[in-house]
Design a protein around this motif. Structure first.
Motif, PDB file in Angstrom:
ATOM      1  N   LEU A 115      -7.941 112.503   8.657  1.00  0.00           N
ATOM      2  CA  LEU A 115      -8.284 111.097   9.323  1.00  0.00           C
ATOM      3  C   LEU A 115      -7.480 109.846   8.121  1.00  0.00           C
ATOM      4  N   HIS A 116      -6.741 110.291   7.279  1.00  0.00           N
ATOM      5  CA  HIS A 116      -6.113 109.343   6.364  1.00  0.00           C
ATOM      6  C   HIS A 116      -5.314 109.053   7.391  1.00  0.00           C
ATOM      7  N   ILE A 117      -4.760 110.631   7.795  1.00  0.00           N
ATOM      8  CA  ILE A 117      -3.319 110.247   8.030  1.00  0.00           C
ATOM      9  C   ILE A 117      -3.800 109.258   9.443  1.00  0.00           C
ATOM     10  N   ALA A 118      -4.104 109.795  10.080  1.00  0.00           N
ATOM     11  CA  ALA A 118      -4.051 108.653  11.480  1.00  0.00           C
ATOM     12  C   ALA A 118      -4.391 107.137  11.350  1.00  0.00           C
ATOM     13  N   ALA A 119      -5.176 107.112  10.145  1.00  0.00           N
ATOM     14  CA  ALA A 119      -5.294 105.883  10.147  1.00  0.00           C
ATOM     15  C   ALA A 119      -4.247 105.031   9.632  1.00  0.00           C
ATOM     16  N   VAL A 120      -3.374 105.372   8.823  1.00  0.00           N
ATOM     17  CA  VAL A 120      -2.021 104.537   7.652  1.00  0.00           C
ATOM     18  C   VAL A 120      -1.887 103.908   9.067  1.00  0.00           C
ATOM     19  N   HIS A 121      -1.115 105.338  10.193  1.00  0.00           N
ATOM     20  CA  HIS A 121      -0.568 104.976  11.747  1.00  0.00           C
ATOM     21  C   HIS A 121      -0.871 104.284  12.318  1.00  0.00           C
ATOM     22  N   GLY A 122      -2.520 103.916  12.490  1.00  0.00           N
ATOM     23  CA  GLY A 122      -2.861 103.157  13.791  1.00  0.00           C
ATOM     24  C   GLY A 122      -3.379 104.091  14.789  1.00  0.00           C
ATOM     25  N   CYS A 123      -3.728 104.995  14.252  1.00  0.00           N
ATOM     26  CA  CYS A 123      -3.944 106.150  16.295  1.00  0.00           C
ATOM     27  C   CYS A 123      -5.669 105.798  16.123  1.00  0.00           C
ATOM     28  N   TYR A 146      -4.697 109.344  -5.158  1.00  0.00           N
ATOM     29  CA  TYR A 146      -4.345 108.037  -5.353  1.00  0.00           C
ATOM     30  C   TYR A 146      -4.885 107.068  -5.325  1.00  0.00           C
ATOM     31  N   GLY A 147      -6.333 107.428  -5.209  1.00  0.00           N
ATOM     32  CA  GLY A 147      -8.293 107.096  -4.777  1.00  0.00           C
ATOM     33  C   GLY A 147      -8.321 105.943  -3.601  1.00  0.00           C
ATOM     34  N   HIS A 148      -7.081 106.623  -2.551  1.00  0.00           N
ATOM     35  CA  HIS A 148      -6.986 105.090  -1.196  1.00  0.00           C
ATOM     36  C   HIS A 148      -8.094 106.484  -0.149  1.00  0.00           C
ATOM     37  N   THR A 149      -8.949 105.416   0.063  1.00  0.00           N
ATOM     38  CA  THR A 149      -9.921 106.264   1.100  1.00  0.00           C
ATOM     39  C   THR A 149      -8.989 105.654   2.878  1.00  0.00           C
ATOM     40  N   PRO A 150      -9.607 106.335   4.154  1.00  0.00           N
ATOM     41  CA  PRO A 150      -9.033 106.087   5.304  1.00  0.00           C
ATOM     42  C   PRO A 150      -8.978 104.516   4.989  1.00  0.00           C
ATOM     43  N   LEU A 151     -10.514 104.025   4.783  1.00  0.00           N
ATOM     44  CA  LEU A 151     -10.482 102.189   4.484  1.00  0.00           C
ATOM     45  C   LEU A 151      -9.513 102.089   3.923  1.00  0.00           C
ATOM     46  N   HIS A 152      -8.865 101.977   2.927  1.00  0.00           N
ATOM     47  CA  HIS A 152      -8.073 101.925   2.311  1.00  0.00           C
ATOM     48  C   HIS A 152      -7.142 101.468   2.513  1.00  0.00           C
ATOM     49  N   LEU A 153      -6.196 103.226   3.773  1.00  0.00           N
ATOM     50  CA  LEU A 153      -5.256 103.077   4.148  1.00  0.00           C
ATOM     51  C   LEU A 153      -4.800 102.137   5.301  1.00  0.00           C
ATOM     52  N   ALA A 154      -6.328 101.494   5.914  1.00  0.00           N
ATOM     53  CA  ALA A 154      -6.020 101.387   8.223  1.00  0.00           C
ATOM     54  C   ALA A 154      -5.492 100.136   7.090  1.00  0.00           C
ATOM     55  N   VAL A 155      -6.547  98.869   6.301  1.00  0.00           N
ATOM     56  CA  VAL A 155      -6.174  98.271   5.353  1.00  0.00           C
ATOM     57  C   VAL A 155      -4.667  97.576   4.491  1.00  0.00           C
ATOM     58  N   LEU A 156      -4.128  98.547   4.031  1.00  0.00           N
ATOM     59  CA  LEU A 156      -2.712  98.424   3.648  1.00  0.00           C
ATOM     60  C   LEU A 156      -2.128  98.278   4.764  1.00  0.00           C
ATOM     61  N   SER A 157      -2.132  98.674   6.183  1.00  0.00           N
ATOM     62  CA  SER A 157      -1.213  99.271   7.054  1.00  0.00           C
ATOM     63  C   SER A 157      -1.319  98.176   7.995  1.00  0.00           C
ATOM     64  N   HIS A 159      -3.856  97.366   9.755  1.00  0.00           N
ATOM     65  CA  HIS A 159      -4.147  97.798  11.152  1.00  0.00           C
ATOM     66  C   HIS A 159      -6.512  97.724  11.434  1.00  0.00           C
ATOM     67  N   ALA A 160      -6.014  96.377  11.932  1.00  0.00           N
ATOM     68  CA  ALA A 160      -7.383  95.414  11.935  1.00  0.00           C
ATOM     69  C   ALA A 160      -8.996  96.570  12.772  1.00  0.00           C
ATOM     70  N   VAL A 161      -7.983  96.735  14.106  1.00  0.00           N
ATOM     71  CA  VAL A 161      -9.136  97.262  15.235  1.00  0.00           C
ATOM     72  C   VAL A 161      -9.728  98.963  13.956  1.00  0.00           C
ATOM     73  N   VAL A 162      -8.581  99.750  13.314  1.00  0.00           N
ATOM     74  CA  VAL A 162      -8.724 100.594  12.547  1.00  0.00           C
ATOM     75  C   VAL A 162      -9.559 100.147  11.773  1.00  0.00           C
ATOM     76  N   THR A 163      -9.528  99.367  11.082  1.00  0.00           N
ATOM     77  CA  THR A 163     -10.804  98.949  10.227  1.00  0.00           C
ATOM     78  C   THR A 163     -11.939  99.084  10.147  1.00  0.00           C
ATOM     79  N   ARG A 164     -12.261  98.046  11.902  1.00  0.00           N
ATOM     80  CA  ARG A 164     -12.980  98.082  12.468  1.00  0.00           C
ATOM     81  C   ARG A 164     -14.074  99.027  12.510  1.00  0.00           C
ATOM     82  N   MET A 165     -13.279 100.278  13.463  1.00  0.00           N
ATOM     83  CA  MET A 165     -13.877 101.355  13.235  1.00  0.00           C
ATOM     84  C   MET A 165     -14.907 102.147  12.217  1.00  0.00           C
ATOM     85  N   LEU A 166     -13.537 102.125  11.241  1.00  0.00           N
ATOM     86  CA  LEU A 166     -14.071 102.756  10.769  1.00  0.00           C
ATOM     87  C   LEU A 166     -15.761 101.748   9.372  1.00  0.00           C
ATOM     88  N   VAL A 167     -15.283 100.504   9.223  1.00  0.00           N
ATOM     89  CA  VAL A 167     -16.442  99.632   8.670  1.00  0.00           C
ATOM     90  C   VAL A 167     -17.922 100.444   9.927  1.00  0.00           C
TER      91      VAL A 167
END
Length: 348
Positions: A115-123, A146-157, A159-167
């Motif tokens: 899920l981390h990998i998919a979130a950071v790449h916006g899949c 690094y303490g990053h959750t998939p939501l952290h990585l989605a925001v860092l990258s 990817h607003a759509v992935v961010t909304r999906m996780l929320v």
């Protein structure tokens, strides 16, 4: 009746039993051969019934068990066995200890899951599939090294759509990374309004959330989201934070400054004007830990005259030692030293 005839009635000379041993005559021959070794003269059995029995006193070193031979000599091949065959239970092969779902959420050497990998790449498709098969909401908040959750990585990258999906799936907004930053801190720092809107917008599937706590949550620098926005001069981001209930008068923990202090110290006339004219409840004369008002901090900026007109008169216009002494620089340098030790201190 001769001995040969006795054996003929039980087993034919040219037939062998299917038990793996030669029955009848061989047992008798073995006993006679072994008896002849111990005695100089062979002895014959006294009666006919003794021909089918081996003496108990006979010691053999050939590896055969006398008791087994005795039992086999009395077996009639025509009789049906009365003893029940042993039951052999074959245990089924053990399944893997890790369920297939757990494999999808296993962490690699960096602590990242699929899920981390998919979130950071916006899949988006992969994120959607992993969210559907996720058995527990807590698995969405697994932090990496690094303490990053998939939501952290989605925001860092970004990817607003992935961010909304996780929320919408229930990912937490208040988990801190190794620097104490939440996903909201990251969105504010990067001035990403789309990700910030995806984080703060109401989720119809969930009950209304109280966002004030997470909005005013501080990182390891002691800064809430409004401080991060004021330091960077992100006016639109600050407006959105205030719209969702952030406290404009909250003080940061290093020097006790408010967002107005920070905007005045930066000489940001546009931001100061907006805070004073558009934001209700802003404290004009708030004091930091050194007893300084925003107007005192504005005197050092390049727009001191304009800020003085906006902030109004100050009761104490004299330059004191507190004004000359710049404590903020030392505080920031001390924080940098602490941060380099990689042992972050929670000052919130």
């Amino acid at each position: 009746m001769s001995a040969k005839k006795v054996f003929d009635t039980k087993v034919l000379d040219d037939e062998n039993s299917d038990s793996g041993f030669l029955s009848g005559p061989i047992s008798e021959q073995l006993s006679e051969d072994f008896d002849s070794r111990e005695h100089t003269e062979p002895t014959e059995p006294t009666n006919k019934s003794d021909k089918n029995t081996i003496s108990e006193n006979t010691d053999l070193d050939s590896g055969l068990d006398l008791c087994l031979s005795e039992c086999l000599s009395n077996v009639n091949l025509g009789d049906t066995p009365t003893a029940q065959a042993p039951i052999i239970v074959i245990e089924p092969e053990r399944t893997q200890d890790i369920p297939p779902l757990a494999i999808l959420f296993q962490q690699d050497d960096d602590g990242d899951t699929q899920l981390h990998i998919a979130a950071v790449h916006g899949c988006e498709k992969s994120v959607g599939t992993l969210i559907r098969v996720c058995p527990e909401t807590a698995w969405l908040d697994v932090p990496n090294n690094y303490g990053h959750t998939p939501l952290h990585l989605a925001v860092l990258s970004g990817h607003a759509v992935v961010t909304r999906m996780l929320v919408r799936a229930g990912a937490s907004l208040g988990i801190r990374d190794r620097t104490g930053g939440t996903p909201l801190h990251i969105a504010v720092e990067r001035n990403n309004l789309e990700c910030l809107q995806a984080l703060l917008a109401r989720v119809p599937e969930h009950p209304p959330r109280k966002l004030a706590t997470v909005l005013d949550q501080k990182n390891y620098r002691g800064q809430a989201c409004v401080h991060v926005a004021a330091i960077s001069g992100h006016l639109e981001t600050l407006q959105m934070l205030l719209y969702y209930g952030a406290d404009i008068n909250v003080t940061e923990n290093l020097a006790g400054r408010t967002a107005l202090h920070m905007a005045a110290q930066r000489g940001d006339v546009r931001l100061v004007k907006h805070l004073l004219e558009r934001c209700r409840g802003v404290t004009r004369d708030a004091l930091d830990y050194a007893g300084r008002t925003p107007r005192k901090l504005a005197k050092r900026s390049g727009a001191a005259r304009m800020l003085a007109n906006l902030l109004g008169d100050d009761d104490d216009d004299s330059d004191t030692d507190d004004d000359i002494y710049d404590s903020d620089g030392e505080v920031e340098s001390l924080f940098e030293k602490l941060r380099l030790t990689q042992n972050p201190i929670n000052v919130a």
